[in-house]
Design a protein around this motif. Structure first.
Motif, PDB file in Angstrom:
ATOM      1  N   SER A  18       0.810  -1.212   0.000  1.00 45.13           N
ATOM      2  CA  SER A  18       0.000   0.000   0.000  1.00 45.13           C
ATOM      3  C   SER A  18       0.847   1.267   0.000  1.00 45.13           C
ATOM      4  N   LEU A  19       2.117   1.136   0.368  1.00 43.41           N
ATOM      5  CA  LEU A  19       3.039   2.277   0.434  1.00 43.41           C
ATOM      6  C   LEU A  19       4.248   1.999  -0.458  1.00 43.41           C
ATOM      7  N   TRP A  94      -0.319  -1.885  11.384  1.00 40.17           N
ATOM      8  CA  TRP A  94      -1.027  -1.571  10.144  1.00 40.17           C
ATOM      9  C   TRP A  94      -2.522  -1.596  10.439  1.00 40.17           C
ATOM     10  N   THR A  95      -2.930  -0.680  11.312  1.00 37.41           N
ATOM     11  CA  THR A  95      -4.312  -0.610  11.758  1.00 37.41           C
ATOM     12  C   THR A  95      -5.113   0.318  10.849  1.00 37.41           C
ATOM     13  N   PRO A  96      -6.429   0.257  10.923  1.00 40.90           N
ATOM     14  CA  PRO A  96      -7.241   1.213  10.139  1.00 40.90           C
ATOM     15  C   PRO A  96      -6.900   2.668  10.471  1.00 40.90           C
ATOM     16  N   GLN A  97      -6.544   2.947  11.728  1.00 34.71           N
ATOM     17  CA  GLN A  97      -6.157   4.305  12.109  1.00 34.71           C
ATOM     18  C   GLN A  97      -4.862   4.734  11.408  1.00 34.71           C
ATOM     19  N   SER A 101      -4.504   7.723   8.659  1.00 35.89           N
ATOM     20  CA  SER A 101      -3.550   8.808   8.886  1.00 35.89           C
ATOM     21  C   SER A 101      -2.607   8.979   7.691  1.00 35.89           C
ATOM     22  N   LEU A 102      -2.324   7.868   7.016  1.00 36.04           N
ATOM     23  CA  LEU A 102      -1.415   7.904   5.861  1.00 36.04           C
ATOM     24  C   LEU A 102      -2.158   8.098   4.537  1.00 36.04           C
ATOM     25  N   GLY A 103      -3.480   8.257   4.613  1.00 35.78           N
ATOM     26  CA  GLY A 103      -4.273   8.513   3.405  1.00 35.78           C
ATOM     27  C   GLY A 103      -4.563   7.273   2.585  1.00 35.78           C
ATOM     28  N   ILE A 104      -4.491   6.090   3.220  1.00 34.10           N
ATOM     29  CA  ILE A 104      -4.793   4.827   2.521  1.00 34.10           C
ATOM     30  C   ILE A 104      -6.266   4.507   2.784  1.00 34.10           C
ATOM     31  N   VAL A 105      -6.994   4.222   1.741  1.00 35.40           N
ATOM     32  CA  VAL A 105      -8.431   3.911   1.928  1.00 35.40           C
ATOM     33  C   VAL A 105      -8.685   2.456   1.720  1.00 35.40           C
TER      34      VAL A 105
END
Length: 105
Positions: A18-19, A94-97, A101-105
Motif C-alpha cells: 500500500s506504500l 497496520w491498523t485502520p487508524q 492517517s497515511l491517506g490509505i483507503v
C-alpha cells in the motif's frame, strides 16, 4: 517514509504494497537505528514490544525483565510491526487508524 519490519511478515508486506514509495528496512538483517528506537519508545512505550511473538516466548524471565530498549536492541524482531516513520510522525502497526492517517483507503 521508512517502514521497519520483517520481509517474511504478512502485515509488513501488506503495508509495503500500500506504500510503494516507502523505503523498507528489514529489522532482522539491518536492525533499527538506536535513535529511531528511542523515539519510537518515547512515543509508544511498552506497546512497542511484541509480547506475543515467538522470540518473546523463547526468552527466560531474567531476559524479559530487562529494559525494553535493551531487549529491542538485542532482539529487533521483538518490535511490533510495522513501525512506519514518516517525517516527524511515527505509526505502529497496520491498523485502520494508521492507514487513515497515511491517506490509505
Amino acid at each position: 517514509m521508512r517502514l521497519y519490519g520483517l520481509k517474511t511478515c504478512d502485515t509488513c508486506r501488506k503495508a509495503l504494497k500500500s506504500l510503494p514509495d516507502a523505503e523498507f528496512v528489514d529489522v532482522r538483517a539491518q536492525g533499527v537505528p538506536a535513535e529511531v528506537l528511542a523515539r519510537a519508545f518515547a512515543r509508544f512505550g511498552d506497546t512497542l514490544l511484541n509480547t506475543r511473538s515467538t522470540t518473546w516466548r523463547g526468552l527466560d524471565a531474567a531476559e524479559r525483565a530487562r529494559p525494553a530498549l535493551d531487549l529491542l536492541a538485542d532482539h529487533p524482531t521483538l518490535m511490533k510491526r510495522p513501525l512506519i516513520e514518516n517525517g516527524a510522525e511515527m505509526y505502529l502497526g497496520w491498523t485502520p487508524q494508521t492507514q487513515a492517517s497515511l491517506g490509505i483507503v
